[in-house]
Design a protein around this motif. Structure first.
Motif, PDB file in Angstrom:
ATOM      1  N   ALA A   1      10.429 -11.613  21.099  1.00  0.00           N
ATOM      2  CA  ALA A   1       9.265 -12.168  21.788  1.00  0.00           C
ATOM      3  C   ALA A   1       9.573 -13.606  22.203  1.00  0.00           C
ATOM      4  O   ALA A   1       9.442 -14.536  21.407  1.00  0.00           O
ATOM      5  N   GLY A   2       9.975 -13.784  23.455  1.00  0.00           N
ATOM      6  CA  GLY A   2      10.362 -15.100  23.922  1.00  0.00           C
ATOM      7  C   GLY A   2       9.481 -15.669  25.018  1.00  0.00           C
ATOM      8  O   GLY A   2       9.728 -16.767  25.513  1.00  0.00           O
ATOM      9  N   ASP A   3       8.440 -14.904  25.403  1.00  0.00           N
ATOM     10  CA  ASP A   3       7.537 -15.356  26.466  1.00  0.00           C
ATOM     11  C   ASP A   3       6.388 -16.134  25.844  1.00  0.00           C
ATOM     12  O   ASP A   3       5.547 -15.574  25.139  1.00  0.00           O
ATOM     13  N   ILE A   4       6.340 -17.429  26.107  1.00  0.00           N
ATOM     14  CA  ILE A   4       5.318 -18.287  25.486  1.00  0.00           C
ATOM     15  C   ILE A   4       3.907 -17.925  25.953  1.00  0.00           C
ATOM     16  O   ILE A   4       2.915 -18.257  25.300  1.00  0.00           O
ATOM     17  N   GLY A   5       3.801 -17.214  27.074  1.00  0.00           N
ATOM     18  CA  GLY A   5       2.484 -16.835  27.582  1.00  0.00           C
ATOM     19  C   GLY A   5       1.984 -15.505  27.048  1.00  0.00           C
ATOM     20  O   GLY A   5       0.857 -15.111  27.348  1.00  0.00           O
ATOM     21  N   GLU A   6       2.791 -14.814  26.265  1.00  0.00           N
ATOM     22  CA  GLU A   6       2.389 -13.498  25.746  1.00  0.00           C
ATOM     23  C   GLU A   6       1.792 -13.638  24.350  1.00  0.00           C
ATOM     24  O   GLU A   6       2.469 -14.093  23.421  1.00  0.00           O
ATOM     25  N   PRO A   7       0.536 -13.238  24.170  1.00  0.00           N
ATOM     26  CA  PRO A   7      -0.099 -13.340  22.847  1.00  0.00           C
ATOM     27  C   PRO A   7       0.574 -12.416  21.830  1.00  0.00           C
ATOM     28  O   PRO A   7       1.114 -11.371  22.176  1.00  0.00           O
ATOM     29  N   GLY A   8       0.492 -12.804  20.550  1.00  0.00           N
ATOM     30  CA  GLY A   8       1.084 -12.003  19.485  1.00  0.00           C
ATOM     31  C   GLY A   8       0.514 -10.596  19.430  1.00  0.00           C
ATOM     32  O   GLY A   8       1.229  -9.636  19.127  1.00  0.00           O
ATOM     33  N   ALA A   9      -0.784 -10.458  19.719  1.00  0.00           N
ATOM     34  CA  ALA A   9      -1.417  -9.133  19.667  1.00  0.00           C
ATOM     35  C   ALA A   9      -0.784  -8.182  20.671  1.00  0.00           C
ATOM     36  O   ALA A   9      -0.655  -6.979  20.411  1.00  0.00           O
ATOM     37  N   ARG A  10      -0.354  -8.710  21.826  1.00  0.00           N
ATOM     38  CA  ARG A  10       0.276  -7.859  22.833  1.00  0.00           C
ATOM     39  C   ARG A  10       1.670  -7.405  22.377  1.00  0.00           C
ATOM     40  O   ARG A  10       2.087  -6.295  22.644  1.00  0.00           O
TER      41      ARG A  10
END
Length: 202
Positions: free
Chosen positions: A139-148
């Motif tokens: 998970a390296g996308d800072i815009g992606e929430p953990g829940a996703r």
């Protein structure tokens, strides 16, 4: 002492299960693990990206052979097809099942939904007693929430369970903010068990 245990719905003589490693590439080593007391074995991992790369390279090669061997005005010579990594993996499952009395658990590494779902079906058809699924996602996308990120694991597992009836064990990363909650979600989605923890090789 009776060490009989239940794992992924299977009855094992003990809970000692060697994890995915190159040892399972050898029937002799697999027999040695069984003779040494293993309750089951987990096969070496089949990597989705390796199969995809190999298939793409083979397609390019076969197309080049076709074009190079085509006679003027005639049909091209059909090249011989060669077994790939997936074929070898399926053959090893069958060989291990024919050799061992303990359960054989296949191991599949994937990144996203796609052709590997078909690979999982073929693995089940080849005789694997269960499947360990390792979703290799950093998970390296800072815009992606953990829940996703978590939902990706759940969705892939649900899709897989529609296709295979054998038990599925989820191999988890230690990076989830609430591992216990993640395990509950995976159980609700059909996981037969989880393994703690996977290490990433960057």
């Amino acid at each position: 002492m009776d060490l009989t245990t239940n794992y992924l719905g299977m009855t094992l003589k003990n809970p000692l299960v060697p994890s995915a490693s190159p040892l399972s590439r050898s029937l002799e080593m697999a027999r040695l693990m069984e003779d040494s007391g293993a309750g089951a074995i987990i096969m070496y991992s089949l990597f989705e990206e390796a199969v995809t790369r190999e298939n793409a390279a083979m397609e390019r090669f076969l197309q080049e052979v076709k074009e190079a061997t085509a006679e003027p005005g005639g049909k091209p010579i059909e090249p011989i097809d060669f077994p790939g990594e997936l074929d070898r993996y399926l053959e090893q499952i069958a060989a291990l099942k024919a050799t061992l009395e303990i359960p054989v658990i296949a191991s599949l590494n994937c990144v996203r939904g796609g052709n590997w779902m078909n690979h999982a079906t073929e693995i089940a058809d080849a005789g694997a007693d269960a499947l360990e699924l390792n979703i290799y996602f950093l998970a390296g996308d800072i815009g992606e929430p953990g829940a996703r990120v978590e939902q990706r694991y759940v969705d892939l597992l649900r899709e897989l369970k529609k296709r295979v009836s054998i038990p599925v064990n989820m191999k988890l990363t230690p990076s989830f903010s609430s591992v216990g909650n993640m395990v509950k979600q995976l159980e609700a989605a059909g996981a037969g068990g989880v393994s703690l923890f996977n290490r990433y090789y960057q």
